[in-house]
Structure formats: C-alpha cells, structure tokens
Scaffold this active site. Structure first.
Site, PDB file in Angstrom:
ATOM      1  NE  ARG A  65      62.694 -75.316 -53.849  1.00 19.99           N
ATOM      2  CZ  ARG A  65      62.285 -75.171 -52.652  1.00 19.99           C
ATOM      3  NH1 ARG A  65      60.520 -75.000 -52.739  1.00 19.99           N
ATOM      4  NH2 ARG A  65      63.690 -75.769 -51.668  1.00 19.99           N
ATOM      5  CD  GLU A  82      69.359 -65.957 -50.922  1.00 20.29           C
ATOM      6  OE1 GLU A  82      69.356 -66.573 -50.307  1.00 20.29           O
ATOM      7  OE2 GLU A  82      70.356 -66.598 -51.836  1.00 20.29           O
ATOM      8  CD  GLN A 133      66.425 -70.800 -54.087  1.00 20.91           C
ATOM      9  OE1 GLN A 133      66.245 -70.202 -52.732  1.00 20.91           O
ATOM     10  NE2 GLN A 133      66.389 -71.612 -54.430  1.00 20.91           N
TER      11      GLN A 133
END
Length: 389
Positions: free
Chosen positions: A271, A126, A89
């Site tokens: 994705r 992230e 992803q």
C-alpha cells in the site's frame, strides 16, 4: 458438473451501501457491501449449494480426483462495489512474491500480522470490468509533462515548489520513482500538508476532475501523502463493459462504481496511502513500476457470437463477457470455470446436459468437461477460467 455457488458481501468501510443490493434486486442491508468473493480463497470461500454445506475450498479438495478438477483455483472472481476510494496499492511479480514470502517466513512474521506484506508466494495481476454505468479508478502514472502542468495549477507555496523540484528530472521513470519515495518518506511531511492545503484553491480546466477527486481525498485522509501520490496517477472513467488490467508493480486505486474483478489467487498488497492499514514505503518502491503511461485499458476480442474475451496474456485467468438475447451463445472453456450473472436471466447448460439458471448476482462453478457452455435467455454473464499457459 455444474453447481451453483454463493457468498455474502464483505463489509469493508469503502464499500457501497447500494450497488450490490441493486444488482441483486434486494433491499440494502444498511452496511457497506464492498465485495462478494466467488472462489476458494480461504479468506472468504464461496458456499457450494449442493446440500453438503461445504465451502468451495473444501469441496474442491474432496472432489478434485473424482471430478477431474484442480484442488485449488488459480484465480479469484469478485463483484466489487466501491462507494469510497480504496487504498493506493501495487502488487508484486511472481519472483518478488516468492522472495518476499520466503523472507518474512524466515523472519517469523505471522501470516496474519498487520505488518506482513507477503501472505503467500503468488503474484496478483488483476482485471476489472465496469458493470455500473461508470466506474472510476486511478491506474498507472501519468505522463510527466502532464503532471507538471497539474502541479503548476497548485500555486507557489513551499510544498508545491518542493514537489515541482522533485519532478524536474530528465528521466521520467526515475523522476517519478524518486518523487514517490520522497512523498512517502518522513522528510516530506510538512510539504505534503502544504500541497494538500493548496489543492483546495487550485483551478485547472484541464485537470478539473483530478483536482475535484483530490479535494475529496483530502477531506477523507487529511495529511495523508497518498493524496499527493494520487495527483501523479491517471484518473480513468470506464463506461459499462470497459476494462482495466493492472499488472505487477502498477499503482492503482479503485474510486467508485460496480465491477466484476478477476485476479490471480493471492492476497499480496503493498500500500501507498489512503488507508489506515500498514504502509511499507520501502517495500512498495521495491516492486513499483514507475514507468509513465496512459491508463492500462484492456480491450476484449470477440471469440464467438455474443462472447467477448478479456485475455491479459497471463496463465492464471481470462474473463469472458457473454450477452444473450433470445438466442444461444457458446463458450469453450480452458479449465474449471466460475460464472456470475450481472443482468437479466441467463440459463447455463453444460455438455452433460446439466442446467442452472442465474439471476443477477448469482454464480456457479463448472468443470472443464462441461465445455462448451451454452448460455441462453436474455441477459449478461461473466465467465472466469484459466488463461493461456
């Protein structure tokens, strides 16, 4: 204000059946336990253990004015336990998320629809720090010459010849982007099957670990082009305490291990395979950063004795790793914070004198007025807070 929070593990199929239970010192449930969310995300808000029965999103909305805290957190803190690889992803930038969200809203795509790409208008950088002895991940696209060597090890079938042809360009970034577009498109389906078949017999001392992972991926996801996309990516092994930072557009897939994950408060995922969920290849390619590089590792810096700060330079979050051993460590907060213990016993005291003791897997929320936090005992904890503006 210093208040304990808690949540239950989410049972995604890729979750480990043991890692979170071992961290918390309890018997495994028997089900996969993939993530524990410590935050106010509506998908699984944490419970505030103040006797009110409120979840953290409701608690923040109702108490923000009185306590001087924001009504929403800019980040989401998780424990992540991968027993099997997650999907390949990438996540959009802020501008891409805003445009994509507006486009799907205008088109009337329900926000909970399986084919929805943008469930909010935020980016999703992230960070993950390994807390198991090892944590394996695919992250970023490998340098092109190295990938050509790996593909050479696959032999000389029609699929591998086609893949080599798509990797022959002089511009590495453009070449990798075109190769991924081809792999995820319908024209490659027979060649993908041939490449996957070739993986089983391939041998390479240089890429033994990559081929071993590819063989396991092929067993779990036969005929999935994501198996071949994974061959283009860096295989990374983090040792305990090491971190990856994944910015917008970078392909990644966590493979195995337990980590503390911190991200911007978003649910936007594009994705590229290894999943039964919706794959929108065109949209993934529109956000993809196909620049080849090494693994996107992030080293911390020591900001106080026993305190290391993982600062990715984004305004949404920063993560402090705090280790105490009979002494006391102090951490200055940049805003409302969440803390989770991952080893030993950690006693957290705020500036007000409030005190909460955390065992592994337990967490708390602290307002900025509790700065500096003082951590004592003998253990290790992670503290999430807003990053630099």
């Amino acid at each position: 204000m210093l208040t304990r929070i808690s949540n239950s593990p989410r049972d995604y199929a890729w979750g480990s059946r043991t890692l979170i239970a071992e961290l918390e010192g309890r018997r495994p449930s028997g089900a996969p336990e993939a993530e524990v969310w410590f935050g106010d995300h509506p998908g699984s808000p944490a419970l505030v253990e103040d006797g009110s029965g409120r979840t953290l999103d409701t608690w923040l909305a109702e108490e923000s004015a009185a306590l001087g805290v924001p009504a929403r957190l800019p980040y989401l803190l998780k424990l992540l336990a991968a027993g099997a690889p997650l999907s390949i992803q990438a996540h959009p930038s802020k501008a891409q998320a805003e445009a994509g969200f507006a486009r799907e809203e205008a088109a009337g795509v329900p926000r909970d629809a399986a084919e929805r790409n943008y469930r909010d208008d935020n980016h999703k950088p992230e960070l993950i720090v390994a807390i198991s002895e090892r944590f394996e991940a695919l992250a970023g696209l490998r340098e092109l010459d190295a990938t050509r060597r790996l593909v050479q090890a696959l032999g000389d079938g029609p699929g591998t010849r086609a893949l080599r042809a798509h990797l022959e360009g002089a511009d590495a970034t453009a070449t990798l982007r075109e190769a991924i577009a081809w792999l995820l498109g319908p024209a490659s389906s027979e060649d993908v099957v041939d490449v996957i078949a070739a993986i089983d017999g391939a041998r390479s001392e240089e890429f033994a670990a990559e081929l071993a992972l590819a063989r396991s991926l092929a067993k779990a996801h036969p005929r999935d082009p994501g198996v071949v996309v994974a061959l283009l990516m860096n295989l990374v092994t983090l040792m305990r305490g090491e971190a990856l930072f994944v910015p917008a557009g970078v392909l990644h897939a966590y493979v195995a291990g337990l980590g503390v994950e911190l991200m911007a408060a978003s649910d936007n995922v594009l994705r590229g395979g290894l999943t039964p969920k919706h794959v929108d290849a065109a949209e993934l390619l529109s956000v993809l950063d196909a620049t080849p590089s090494g693994a996107p590792l992030l080293a911390p810096r020591e900001v106080a004795p026993g305190v290391q700060l993982f600062d990715a330079g984004v305004p949404d979050f920063a993560l402090a790793a705090v280790t105490v051993d009979t002494g006391t460590a102090e951490l200055d907060l940049s805003g409302i914070a969440l803390a989770v213990a991952v080893g030993g016993i950690v006693e957290v005291t705020g500036a007000s004198g409030e005190r909460v003791t955390l065992q592994p897997g337990q967490a708390l929320v602290a307002s900025a007025v509790e700065s500096p936090l003082r951590l004592a005992g003998a253990g290790r904890a992670f503290v999430a807070m807003p990053g630099r503006p």
